[in-house]
Write an enzyme that holds these catalytic residues in place. Structure first.
Site, PDB file in Angstrom:
ATOM      1  N   TYR A   1       0.799  -1.190  -0.005  1.00 33.97           N
ATOM      2  CA  TYR A   1      -0.140   0.070  -0.078  1.00 33.97           C
ATOM      3  C   TYR A   1       0.857   1.195  -0.135  1.00 33.97           C
ATOM      4  O   TYR A   1       1.840   1.255   0.911  1.00 33.97           O
ATOM      5  CB  TYR A   1      -0.975   0.061   1.439  1.00 33.97           C
ATOM      6  CG  TYR A   1      -2.296  -0.012   0.835  1.00 33.97           C
ATOM      7  CD1 TYR A   1      -2.907   1.119  -0.035  1.00 33.97           C
ATOM      8  CD2 TYR A   1      -2.925  -1.079   0.926  1.00 33.97           C
ATOM      9  CE1 TYR A   1      -4.249   0.973  -0.282  1.00 33.97           C
ATOM     10  CE2 TYR A   1      -4.432  -1.110   0.627  1.00 33.97           C
ATOM     11  CZ  TYR A   1      -4.965  -0.155  -0.106  1.00 33.97           C
ATOM     12  OH  TYR A   1      -6.256  -0.030  -0.422  1.00 33.97           O
TER      13      TYR A   1
ATOM     14  N   GLU B   1      -0.536   4.861  -0.830  1.00 29.61           N
ATOM     15  CA  GLU B   1      -1.030   6.001  -0.874  1.00 29.61           C
ATOM     16  C   GLU B   1      -0.266   7.206  -0.934  1.00 29.61           C
ATOM     17  O   GLU B   1       0.482   7.391   0.195  1.00 29.61           O
ATOM     18  CB  GLU B   1      -2.431   6.327   0.363  1.00 29.61           C
ATOM     19  CG  GLU B   1      -3.455   5.364  -0.263  1.00 29.61           C
ATOM     20  CD  GLU B   1      -4.787   5.605   0.803  1.00 29.61           C
ATOM     21  OE1 GLU B   1      -4.515   5.953   1.761  1.00 29.61           O
ATOM     22  OE2 GLU B   1      -5.874   4.743   0.267  1.00 29.61           O
TER      23      GLU B   1
ATOM     24  N   ASP C   1      -5.963  13.351 -25.745  1.00 29.77           N
ATOM     25  CA  ASP C   1      -6.097  11.784 -25.158  1.00 29.77           C
ATOM     26  C   ASP C   1      -5.178  11.051 -26.322  1.00 29.77           C
ATOM     27  O   ASP C   1      -5.969  10.637 -27.410  1.00 29.77           O
ATOM     28  CB  ASP C   1      -7.586  11.585 -25.139  1.00 29.77           C
ATOM     29  CG  ASP C   1      -7.672  10.069 -24.479  1.00 29.77           C
ATOM     30  OD1 ASP C   1      -6.753   9.427 -24.586  1.00 29.77           O
ATOM     31  OD2 ASP C   1      -8.920   9.685 -24.211  1.00 29.77           O
TER      32      ASP C   1
ATOM     33  N   THR D   1      -3.577   5.691 -22.127  1.00 30.26           N
ATOM     34  CA  THR D   1      -3.423   4.398 -21.434  1.00 30.26           C
ATOM     35  C   THR D   1      -2.178   3.896 -21.752  1.00 30.26           C
ATOM     36  O   THR D   1      -1.235   4.453 -22.557  1.00 30.26           O
ATOM     37  CB  THR D   1      -4.656   3.469 -22.166  1.00 30.26           C
ATOM     38  OG1 THR D   1      -4.144   3.488 -23.666  1.00 30.26           O
ATOM     39  CG2 THR D   1      -5.851   4.106 -21.981  1.00 30.26           C
TER      40      THR D   1
ATOM     41  N   LYS E   1      -2.006   0.161 -24.874  1.00 34.45           N
ATOM     42  CA  LYS E   1      -2.352   0.107 -26.367  1.00 34.45           C
ATOM     43  C   LYS E   1      -1.067   0.363 -27.190  1.00 34.45           C
ATOM     44  O   LYS E   1      -0.343  -0.780 -26.923  1.00 34.45           O
ATOM     45  CB  LYS E   1      -3.379   1.090 -26.562  1.00 34.45           C
ATOM     46  CG  LYS E   1      -4.947   0.830 -25.979  1.00 34.45           C
ATOM     47  CD  LYS E   1      -5.668   1.819 -26.306  1.00 34.45           C
ATOM     48  CE  LYS E   1      -6.862   1.782 -25.351  1.00 34.45           C
ATOM     49  NZ  LYS E   1      -8.170   2.839 -25.323  1.00 34.45           N
TER      50      LYS E   1
ATOM     51  N   ARG F   1      -2.050  -2.840 -18.477  1.00 37.26           N
ATOM     52  CA  ARG F   1      -3.240  -1.925 -18.370  1.00 37.26           C
ATOM     53  C   ARG F   1      -2.990  -0.890 -17.577  1.00 37.26           C
ATOM     54  O   ARG F   1      -2.454  -1.021 -16.280  1.00 37.26           O
ATOM     55  CB  ARG F   1      -4.473  -2.666 -17.925  1.00 37.26           C
ATOM     56  CG  ARG F   1      -4.741  -3.805 -18.908  1.00 37.26           C
ATOM     57  CD  ARG F   1      -6.188  -4.608 -18.564  1.00 37.26           C
ATOM     58  NE  ARG F   1      -7.010  -3.695 -19.521  1.00 37.26           N
ATOM     59  CZ  ARG F   1      -6.920  -3.804 -20.882  1.00 37.26           C
ATOM     60  NH1 ARG F   1      -6.244  -4.831 -21.612  1.00 37.26           N
ATOM     61  NH2 ARG F   1      -7.755  -3.342 -21.807  1.00 37.26           N
TER      62      ARG F   1
HETATM   63  C1  LIG Z   1      -9.149   3.071 -24.621  1.00 38.74           C
HETATM   64  C2  LIG Z   1      -9.487   4.443 -24.308  1.00 38.74           C
HETATM   65  C3  LIG Z   1      -9.638   5.280 -23.131  1.00 38.74           C
HETATM   66  C4  LIG Z   1      -9.890   4.515 -21.850  1.00 38.74           C
HETATM   67  O1  LIG Z   1      -9.189   3.473 -21.494  1.00 38.74           O
HETATM   68  P1  LIG Z   1      -9.486   2.253 -20.393  1.00 38.74           P
HETATM   69  O2  LIG Z   1      -8.019   1.858 -19.968  1.00 38.74           O
HETATM   70  O3  LIG Z   1     -10.187   1.438 -21.325  1.00 38.74           O
HETATM   71  O4  LIG Z   1     -10.251   2.928 -19.322  1.00 38.74           O
HETATM   72  C5  LIG Z   1      -9.865   6.542 -23.119  1.00 38.74           C
HETATM   73  N1  LIG Z   1      -9.665   7.352 -24.179  1.00 38.74           N
HETATM   74  C6  LIG Z   1      -9.439   6.710 -25.431  1.00 38.74           C
HETATM   75  C7  LIG Z   1      -9.402   7.611 -26.616  1.00 38.74           C
HETATM   76  C8  LIG Z   1      -9.038   5.343 -25.678  1.00 38.74           C
HETATM   77  O5  LIG Z   1      -9.206   5.015 -26.626  1.00 38.74           O
END
Ligand SMILES: *Cc1c(COP(=O)(O)O)cnc(C)c1O
Length: 442
Positions: A52, A54, A197, A223, A226, A232
């Protein structure tokens, strides 16, 4: 691998092995998926999950943090260096909580936020009506034009009319380069924060295969699982431009994550993110990122040569959207699944159907590129996709609602008994055997 699991919990052990086999023997084309490296998976499976912590490095609420602080600081430093930004928070549990933290940091409840509409390729968290973001903020969606490109004139008009506090740029189903510079001009004109994003394209930005938003946006979220090829997770970054607009911005972001939205960070995840960012600093990552785009462009071309229609007639990134006829996305998704090719149904610009029965499918090259596949394999893949489309060409999506269920029953029966699909599946398996995953982990 998994010797304890095998003895203690055979049901879970078997399911993990079966999933490993599924990933190895099929072509994974979901553009948000990839195979993380063995080193990333080792870090993720470590004892760090026991801890933990925080708070942030040097400012924690529990003792025993000397190793966790080291790990989190390495992750922060690597992220800052890779993206050229002065601040990085590596604690978001995933992309969606990272985006929510941006709202919490810069908006008050009820503030206006502008984001790309979901059926136009935007993400849920950019203000779609089914997302909690639309409960707490006044969210307005912008669109793509008929040709699939962002409608910048509409975005400027909406921004001037509604004076948003925050504007999102970035999407989950968009095949062209994001116009960061033009979006920044619009945001600056109305005094809004611009958040880029880059969840889908982070790995491409690092490898130079997509323009970086660092000079244009105030905030960058991504993220890590990807194209970045990590576990993740999520990262929020504040740019120099962001700190200039608001010197408190980094502090606000950190507070939004902890204590406003999250509790203890997932330290095993942080370590795995650090490992992935370490991999992304190597020259080989640049080669990978560029090949992802080369493969997507090659695949798009090979598909079009075979008469397949795709959104914007090409791609700038890792992703392709196939137009397959009104409401027919599910047919193509399921038929390809039976042929060992995994992708997802998706809406297309001005979709004549609905998000549940969309008129397209979305596919991408990150996963097959890390397996080592190149242009030659893309041509073979286009061949299979075109063949599958030909096999199911007689199935139309019914306009009469009561016919949907019987149509799908008939379709599923057809797919289950189709020898052409079975033949493709065995060819796919043969190809995949030449590009093994996790050679070193068995
Ligand atoms: C995948 C994605 C997210 C969210 O990601 P998670 O890990 O699934 O919560 C946010 N914004 C965009 C543009 C994405 O493609």
């Amino acid at each position: 691998m998994y010797e304890h699991l095998k003895k203690q919990d055979p049901a879970i052990y078997k399911a993990i092995l079966a999933e490993t086999k599924r990933q190895e023997e099929g072509l994974e084309l979901i553009p948000s998926e990839i195979a993380a490296s063995a080193a990333v998976i080792e870090a993720l499976g470590s004892v760090l999950t026991n801890k933990y912590s925080e708070g942030y490095p040097g400012k924690r609420y529990y003792g025993g943090q000397e190793n966790i602080d080291t790990i989190e600081e390495i992750a922060q430093e690597r992220a800052k260096k890779l993206f050229g930004v002065p601040h990085a928070n590596v604690q978001p549990y995933s992309g969606s909580p990272a985006n929510l933290a941006v709202y919490v940091a810069v908006c008050a409840p009820g503030d206006v936020v502008l984001g790309q509409n979901l059926p136009d390729g935007g993400h849920l968290t950019h203000g779609w009506k089914a997302s909690a973001t639309s409960i707490f903020y006044k969210t307005i969606g912008y669109h793509v034009k008929e040709d699939g490109y962002l409608d910048l004139e509409e975005i400027e008009r909406l921004a001037k009319k509604h004076k948003p506090k925050l504007i999102w740029v970035g999407a989950t189903a968009y095949v062209r380069e994001f116009p960061f510079e033009k979006m920044a001009k619009i945001a600056d004109k109305v005094g809004a924060y611009l958040a880029a994003d880059i969840a889908h394209i982070a790995g491409l930005v690092i490898s130079g295969a997509h323009k970086s938003p660092a000079k244009f946006a105030h905030i960058i979220t991504t993220t890590t699982h990807k194209t970045l090829r990590g576990p993740r997770g999520g990262i929020i970054m504040v740019t120099y431009k962001g700190l200039k607009k608001d010197p408190e911005l980094a502090k606000k972001i950190d507070q939004a994550i902890f204590p406003r939205l999250q509790g203890g960070p997932h330290d095993h995840q942080t370590a795995a993110i650090a490992v992935a960012l370490g991999e992304a600093m190597k020259p080989s990552f640049k080669t990978y990122g560029r090949q992802v785009v080369k493969n997507a462009k090659a695949l798009a071309k090979s598909l079009m040569v075979r008469g397949v229609k795709i959104v914007t007639d090409g791609t700038d990134n890792h992703m392709i959207l196939i137009k397959c006829g009104k409401g027919r996305g599910v047919f193509l998704q399921d038929a390809l699944d039976a042929a060992g090719i995994t992708l997802n149904k998706n809406t297309i610009p001005k979709d004549p159907s609905s998000p549940f029965y969309p008129s397209g499918v979305r596919l991408g090259t990150p996963f097959i590129t890390v397996r080592g596949m190149k242009e030659k394999e893309m041509d073979k893949l286009a061949d299979w996709i075109a063949q599958v489309m030909e096999e199911i060409k007689d199935f139309q999506f019914p306009s009469d609602k009561s016919k949907i269920k019987p149509t799908f029953i008939k379709f599923r029966k057809f797919v289950a008994g189709n020898n052409e699909l079975k033949k493709i599946k065995s060819e796919v398996k043969k190809l995949c055997a030449k590009f093994p995953l996790y050679k070193d982990m068995k």
